[in-house]
Structure formats: C-alpha cells, structure tokens
Design an enzyme around this catalytic site. Structure first.
Site, PDB file in Angstrom:
ATOM      1  N   MET A  76      13.307   4.205   0.038  1.00  0.00           N
ATOM      2  CA  MET A  76      12.101   4.260   0.883  1.00  0.00           C
ATOM      3  C   MET A  76      12.421   3.810   2.299  1.00  0.00           C
ATOM      4  SD  MET A  76       8.744   3.452  -1.454  1.00  0.00           S
ATOM      5  CE  MET A  76       7.697   3.320  -0.028  1.00  0.00           C
ATOM      6  N   ARG A 108      10.495  -2.907   5.382  1.00  0.00           N
ATOM      7  CA  ARG A 108      11.268  -3.883   6.146  1.00  0.00           C
ATOM      8  C   ARG A 108      12.205  -4.713   5.264  1.00  0.00           C
ATOM      9  NH1 ARG A 108      10.492  -9.384   7.619  1.00  0.00           N
ATOM     10  NH2 ARG A 108       8.947  -9.435   5.952  1.00  0.00           N
ATOM     11  N   THR A 117       0.827  -1.214   0.000  1.00  0.00           N
ATOM     12  CA  THR A 117       0.000   0.000   0.000  1.00  0.00           C
ATOM     13  C   THR A 117       0.862   1.266   0.000  1.00  0.00           C
ATOM     14  OG1 THR A 117      -1.239  -1.283   1.641  1.00  0.00           O
ATOM     15  CG2 THR A 117      -2.094   0.918   1.086  1.00  0.00           C
ATOM     16  N   LEU A 126      11.343   5.720  -5.244  1.00  0.00           N
ATOM     17  CA  LEU A 126      10.481   4.592  -4.860  1.00  0.00           C
ATOM     18  C   LEU A 126      11.256   3.283  -4.696  1.00  0.00           C
ATOM     19  CD1 LEU A 126       7.464   5.281  -7.264  1.00  0.00           C
ATOM     20  CD2 LEU A 126       7.507   5.668  -4.792  1.00  0.00           C
ATOM     21  N   HIS A 150      -8.411  -0.100   3.975  1.00  0.00           N
ATOM     22  CA  HIS A 150      -8.312  -1.565   3.904  1.00  0.00           C
ATOM     23  C   HIS A 150      -9.697  -2.201   3.921  1.00  0.00           C
ATOM     24  CE1 HIS A 150      -4.032  -1.541   4.220  1.00  0.00           C
ATOM     25  NE2 HIS A 150      -3.981  -1.155   5.481  1.00  0.00           N
ATOM     26  N   GLY A 182      10.917  -6.096   1.811  1.00  0.00           N
ATOM     27  CA  GLY A 182      10.551  -5.754   0.435  1.00  0.00           C
ATOM     28  C   GLY A 182      10.790  -6.824  -0.605  1.00  0.00           C
TER      29      GLY A 182
HETATM   30  P1  A3P Z   1       7.770  -6.610   4.020  1.00  0.00           P
HETATM   31  O1  A3P Z   1       7.335  -6.539   5.454  1.00  0.00           O
HETATM   32  O2  A3P Z   1       7.610  -7.974   3.423  1.00  0.00           O
HETATM   33  O3  A3P Z   1       9.144  -6.072   3.808  1.00  0.00           O
HETATM   34  P2  A3P Z   1       1.904  -1.977   3.281  1.00  0.00           P
HETATM   35  O4  A3P Z   1       2.379  -0.631   2.930  1.00  0.00           O
HETATM   36  O5  A3P Z   1       0.709  -2.438   2.515  1.00  0.00           O
HETATM   37  O6  A3P Z   1       1.747  -2.147   4.751  1.00  0.00           O
HETATM   38  O7  A3P Z   1       3.038  -3.015   2.817  1.00  0.00           O
HETATM   39  C1  A3P Z   1       4.270  -3.074   3.491  1.00  0.00           C
HETATM   40  C2  A3P Z   1       5.186  -4.005   2.722  1.00  0.00           C
HETATM   41  O8  A3P Z   1       5.607  -3.349   1.499  1.00  0.00           O
HETATM   42  C3  A3P Z   1       6.459  -4.323   3.515  1.00  0.00           C
HETATM   43  O9  A3P Z   1       6.788  -5.667   3.173  1.00  0.00           O
HETATM   44  C4  A3P Z   1       7.429  -3.308   2.914  1.00  0.00           C
HETATM   45  O10 A3P Z   1       8.779  -3.615   3.108  1.00  0.00           O
HETATM   46  C5  A3P Z   1       7.019  -3.361   1.455  1.00  0.00           C
HETATM   47  N1  A3P Z   1       7.528  -2.186   0.695  1.00  0.00           N
HETATM   48  C6  A3P Z   1       7.316  -0.887   0.930  1.00  0.00           C
HETATM   49  N2  A3P Z   1       8.009  -0.116   0.058  1.00  0.00           N
HETATM   50  C7  A3P Z   1       8.673  -0.974  -0.751  1.00  0.00           C
HETATM   51  C8  A3P Z   1       9.572  -0.797  -1.862  1.00  0.00           C
HETATM   52  N3  A3P Z   1       9.940   0.406  -2.297  1.00  0.00           N
HETATM   53  N4  A3P Z   1      10.064  -1.909  -2.468  1.00  0.00           N
HETATM   54  C9  A3P Z   1       9.693  -3.142  -2.042  1.00  0.00           C
HETATM   55  N5  A3P Z   1       8.864  -3.366  -0.998  1.00  0.00           N
HETATM   56  C10 A3P Z   1       8.363  -2.292  -0.363  1.00  0.00           C
END
Ligand code: A3P
Length: 317
Positions: free
Chosen positions: A241, A271, A57, A236, A117, A273
């Site tokens: 990020m 975290r 998200t 991005l 959500h 990704g």
């Molecule tokens: P992980 O916990 O598997 O790393 P949301 O925003 O829906 O809560 O999703 C969070 C997830 O998106 C996390 O996954 C986070 O690391 C991942 N995420 C956010 N930015 C990202 C990026 N630029 N590239 C890859 N994954 C990303």
C-alpha cells in the site's frame, strides 16, 4: 476551515437513547452542509465507512472496495481510491460550493461505497431507517493523534507546531468530557451488535487481517477463494500500500494544494502503519497527559480502551 458548532435537523432517536440536547457537535463544513447531508438520499445497497481521521480508513476502504467489486485488482490499480469511493465531505471542504458538494457521491454507480468522518447524528437521516451496511474502524487515540500531526503538515497546516505542541493543542481542543472523538466512537460502539453495523479496529486488522477480510465477506454476503485471499493479503500489506500511487491520496492532495499553495511537507499517506508507534515518537510526560485525558473519557463511558479496540483486556496499549 475552523470547526463550528452545528445541530442536525433531527437525531437518531430510533437507534440510541441518550440526551441528545447535551451532545455538542462541531463540524468544519458548517450548518448548511450538515442540513444537506441530513436530507440526502441513502440507497439500500450503499455501504458506508465511517471513522475518525487516521484510524485506518484508507486500509479498510480498499479492502471493502475490492470485496464489493469481485476482487478486481486491475481496476483498483487503475483509479485513485478517492475517485472509486468518495469522501463525503471532501468536495465541500475544497470548493465550499453547496450545489456541487454531493455530486461525486451522487455520480457513483450502485452499490456505492461512501466514506465519512461525520459523527452518527450528522449522517443522513435515511441511514437510520434504511440501515444500509456500515463499517466503523477505531484506533488507539495516541496513534491516531500522532498520525494526524503528519497529515496536517502534508496539507500545509501548523507548520511551526512541534509534535508535542500539536498533541497538547489537541488535548485542549478535546478538553470537554466526553470529548467529541469519544462521543464519535462510543455511539458506534454501542451499535456494534446491530446486524447492519460492522465495528472493528486498526489493531484487529494489524493482528489478523485474514480474519477481518473473512468477517467482512460474511457481513457483505460475499465469498472469497483462497487465491483471492492471498492476493488481498499482499495488496493490502503495508509495504504494497505504501508504494501504490492510487492508495496514497495523491488525487486529494493535488486538489488541496491547488487551492492552498502553502508550504508543506511530503509525508507518505501510508506512513508508518504501526500499532503503538506513538511510544517512540512521544515523551513519557506527553504520553502521561494523553493517558489522563483518555482515562477521564473512558471513566465517563465505563469503558476500557481494550474494549473499544475489541482487544483482550490484558493487551498492553
Ligand atoms: P500512520 O500515520 O500511523 O502510519 P486513515 O486512512 O484513516 O487516514 O489512516 C491512515 C493511517 O493508516 C496511517 O497511519 C497509515 O500509515 C495507516 N495505514 C494505511 N494502510 C495501512 C496498512 N496496509 N497497514 C498498516 N497501516 C496502514
């Protein structure tokens, strides 16, 4: 806050033909909040981002905000994402005060970017008639369940639960077939060809972010120069990020921690990704149990995970 069964005042029967009486819906915010959202005003130029938690998200939200705001990277770096583009349910989850619950969204200048959500039938009724632009992002459930484990620990829940226990509890909670999560995605997947809906996946963003940015620009009738594209791809990227304090939900975490001063762990929101990261975090036994539950749901809908993630049928997941 525990999940409670709720019912919307009306269902999106003009969008999907299904037996809505069989659709079990649970929502942490409860019935009164659900009623308020059902009746809220939707603006024609709103953009909505709807997902299951931990499906990417934040990543998509920052992408959308920049496309909608002339690639103003400076403004993006100066304000928390959650303030620029609020999470519809957040204020109520924290303050439990219906009078102020929608104020952050109502205070936004148009065009508004709103995150939720909530499942399709709980979104505002006006959404189904005004049909503003809506983006849905899905992700491999095995990865988003693992990601949720670290998220709940960051907000101080389930501290004595191991990752394996968390997965098993999640499978138990989702024991019904179809599970709530699968209903959530299946309803938007069915609408994926509607001109006002853009349906995509975390995995597609991982494979070809440039293409997703181009497609979103088209969808929102925006143009992007090659220089802006290069800036977007850098801003991005996972590495950028991860170290950007405005994209790691610090603003939200501060409010949560002010309300619930519980023991918690500090996991960076951005975290790991990875697509398929679950493989080196879970045992083969647990993965087999997840696969079984996922398959039951897919069989119910006559779908494959690859289809839901918009990937080639042979892609290993
Ligand atoms: P992980 O916990 O598997 O790393 P949301 O925003 O829906 O809560 O999703 C969070 C997830 O998106 C996390 O996954 C986070 O690391 C991942 N995420 C956010 N930015 C990202 C990026 N630029 N590239 C890859 N994954 C990303």
């Amino acid at each position: 806050m525990d999940r409670v069964p709720v019912q919307p005042k009306s269902y999106p029967t003009n969008l999907l033909q299904k037996d809505w009486t069989k659709r079990a819906i649970y929502e942490r915010c409860g019935q009164a909040f659900v009623d308020k959202v059902h009746d809220m005003e939707v603006k024609d130029d709103d953009v909505w981002i709807v997902t299951l938690p931990k499906c990417g998200t934040t990543w998509m939200q920052e992408l959308l905000w920049l496309v909608m705001n002339d690639f103003d990277f400076e403004a993006a770096r100066n304000e928390h994402l959650e303030v620029r583009t609020p999470f519809l349910e957040f204020d109520f989850l924290i303050h439990k005060d219906l009078n102020r619950a929608l104020a952050p969204v109502e205070a936004l200048k148009s065009p508004r970017l709103i995150k939720s959500h909530m499942p399709l039938p709980l979104l505002p009724q006006q959404l189904w008639s005004k049909k503003p632009k809506l983006i849905y992002v899905y992700r491999n459930p095995k990865d988003y369940i693992v990601s949720r484990y670290y998220h709940v620990r960051s907000i101080g829940f389930g501290m004595s639960t191991t990752l394996e226990q968390f997965v098993l509890e999640t499978l138990d909670e989702d024991a019904d077939v179809p599970s709530e999560d699968f209903e959530h995605v299946a309803e938007f997947y069915e609408l994926r060809n509607e001109p006002w809906i853009f349906y995509t996946s975390f995995e597609r963003m991982k494979t070809n972010l440039r293409q997703v940015i181009e497609d979103i620009c088209k969808f929102l009738n925006k143009t992007i120069t090659e220089q802006q594209m290069e800036q977007m791809l850098k801003h991005l990227s996972f590495e950028e990020m991860k170290k950007n304090p405005k994209l790691n939900h610090h603003w939200e975490f501060e409010q949560i921690r002010a309300k619930h001063q519980t023991e918690h762990e500090n996991h960076n929101f951005v975290r790991r990704g990875k697509a398929g990261g679950y493989k080196d975090e879970l045992s083969s036994d647990i993965i087999a149990k997840m696969d079984e539950r996922i398959q039951q749901n897919l069989d119910y809908y006559k779908l494959s995970l690859q289809k839901l993630l918009l990937l080639d049928e042979n892609t290993p997941l």
